[in-house]
Design an enzyme around this catalytic site. Structure first.
Site, mmCIF file in Angstrom:
data_model
loop_
_atom_site.group_PDB
_atom_site.id
_atom_site.type_symbol
_atom_site.label_atom_id
_atom_site.label_comp_id
_atom_site.label_asym_id
_atom_site.label_seq_id
_atom_site.Cartn_x
_atom_site.Cartn_y
_atom_site.Cartn_z
ATOM 1 N N ASN A 108 0.852 -1.196 0.000
ATOM 2 C CA ASN A 108 0.000 0.000 0.000
ATOM 3 C C ASN A 108 0.882 1.239 0.000
ATOM 4 O O ASN A 108 2.030 1.202 0.464
ATOM 5 C CB ASN A 108 -0.878 0.017 1.261
ATOM 6 C CG ASN A 108 -1.858 1.177 1.275
ATOM 7 O OD1 ASN A 108 -2.437 1.539 0.232
ATOM 8 N ND2 ASN A 108 -2.038 1.796 2.423
ATOM 9 N N HIS A 110 0.772 5.127 1.485
ATOM 10 C CA HIS A 110 0.041 5.976 2.424
ATOM 11 C C HIS A 110 0.676 7.367 2.423
ATOM 12 O O HIS A 110 1.910 7.473 2.523
ATOM 13 C CB HIS A 110 0.057 5.375 3.829
ATOM 14 C CG HIS A 110 -0.738 6.178 4.795
ATOM 15 N ND1 HIS A 110 -2.124 6.187 4.772
ATOM 16 C CD2 HIS A 110 -0.383 7.039 5.778
ATOM 17 C CE1 HIS A 110 -2.564 7.018 5.713
ATOM 18 N NE2 HIS A 110 -1.529 7.543 6.332
ATOM 19 N N SER A 137 4.682 6.865 2.522
ATOM 20 C CA SER A 137 5.270 5.584 2.934
ATOM 21 C C SER A 137 4.704 4.467 2.068
ATOM 22 O O SER A 137 3.506 4.457 1.770
ATOM 23 C CB SER A 137 4.905 5.260 4.391
ATOM 24 O OG SER A 137 5.261 6.316 5.256
ATOM 25 N N ASP A 146 -2.893 0.819 8.189
ATOM 26 C CA ASP A 146 -1.665 1.575 7.877
ATOM 27 C C ASP A 146 -0.534 1.209 8.843
ATOM 28 O O ASP A 146 0.298 2.055 9.186
ATOM 29 C CB ASP A 146 -1.934 3.092 7.920
ATOM 30 C CG ASP A 146 -2.988 3.515 6.912
ATOM 31 O OD1 ASP A 146 -3.034 2.920 5.823
ATOM 32 O OD2 ASP A 146 -3.767 4.434 7.219
HETATM 33 C C1 GRF Z 1 -2.438 8.781 -3.013
HETATM 34 O O1 GRF Z 1 -2.113 10.057 -2.544
HETATM 35 C C2 GRF Z 1 -2.078 7.744 -2.003
HETATM 36 O O2 GRF Z 1 -1.096 8.129 -1.114
HETATM 37 C C3 GRF Z 1 -3.351 7.498 -1.262
HETATM 38 O O3 GRF Z 1 -4.378 7.743 -2.184
HETATM 39 C C4 GRF Z 1 -3.925 8.607 -3.204
HETATM 40 C C5 GRF Z 1 -4.256 7.975 -4.510
HETATM 41 O O4 GRF Z 1 -4.063 8.850 -5.579
HETATM 42 N N1 GRF Z 1 -3.352 6.168 -0.723
HETATM 43 P P1 GRF Z 1 -4.103 8.314 -7.079
HETATM 44 O O5 GRF Z 1 -5.455 7.668 -7.288
HETATM 45 O O6 GRF Z 1 -2.978 7.355 -7.250
HETATM 46 O O7 GRF Z 1 -3.962 9.536 -7.915
#
Ligand code: GRF
Length: 224
Positions: A108, A110, A137, A146
């Site tokens: 994932n 985050h 991260s 998370d």
């Molecule tokens: C990203 O900022 C990520 O950190 C979070 O959700 C957002 C997804 O953005 N988990 P995208 O759909 O990849 O533009």
């Protein structure tokens, strides 16, 4: 053997696109087997389809509860026989059954320097706290929200005139470089994990993961 990757999204899919770009540029040696969304209108779906990637929609609203949805999602993902499942803005809390099923092969991204700011609204929370540094991260997913082993972090500066939106934009520049790097580490076999521990080139990862910072040229630099 080239690894097979399934990407899960819910929204715009900019991280997904960065991963597709890295595959095309042969910076990631893997095949993107499918992109799956729980939201039929996720903008990322069309972007993936335009690049010739299989897309699937599994709307969580069609299922009576989280457990049933996650079971169906497991089946759908497994139909693509992935080595790695990448969450890229997939806005769902996953059941322990799902997480256990994919233990050691579920990553994932985050938008915070974990363990700071688990959950939502991370950019505003960093601003409210007066942090002069923020970031993102990449971590393996465990049942703790998370909370799984961190693979790497990218640090970005916070400026006095930042808004949550300007900060989010800077963090995303880092995200789009850090995620492909970590996915390639996994696909090359350098990065490995079991249900609780992750190693890079056979060595345990530090608790905060491998550290990078976004420099003035908007490029990630590894910190010593
Ligand atoms: C990203 O900022 C990520 O950190 C979070 O959700 C957002 C997804 O953005 N988990 P995208 O759909 O990849 O533009």
């Amino acid at each position: 053997m080239r690894k097979r990757v399934v990407i899960l999204i819910s929204g715009s899919g900019s991280n997904m696109l960065a991963l597709l770009d890295a595959v095309e540029a042969q910076q990631i040696n893997a095949d993107i087997a499918a992109v799956i969304s729980n939201q039929a209108d996720a903008a990322g779906l069309q972007k993936a389809a335009a690049r010739g990637i299989h897309t699937e929609i599994l709307p969580h609203k069609h299922f009576p509860d989280r457990a049933v949805f996650d079971q169906e999602l497991i089946k759908l993902i497994n139909s693509y026989q992935p080595d790695l499942v990448v969450l890229a803005g997939f806005m769902r809390i996953l059941t322990p059954e799902f997480v256990t099923h994919f233990a050691g092969k579920l990553l994932n991204i985050h938008p915070s320097l974990l363990p700071k700011y688990r959950g939502l609204h991370t950019h505003q929370r960093a601003l409210d706290a007066g942090d002069n540094e923020h970031g993102c991260s990449i971590h393996f997913v465990t049942a703790e929200l998370d909370g799984g082993p961190v693979v790497a972090q990218a640090r970005v500066p916070v400026f006095t005139d930042d808004t949550a939106a300007s900060l989010a934009q800077r963090v995303q520049i880092a995200e789009h470089q850090l995620y492909p790097l970590c996915v390639q580490w996994f696909c090359s076999g350098e990065l490995q994990a079991d249900s609780n521990n992750a190693t890079l080139n056979g060595l345990p990862l530090p608790a905060e993961g491998i550290q990078f910072r976004l420099n003035h040229a908007n490029t990630l630099e590894k910190l010593a």
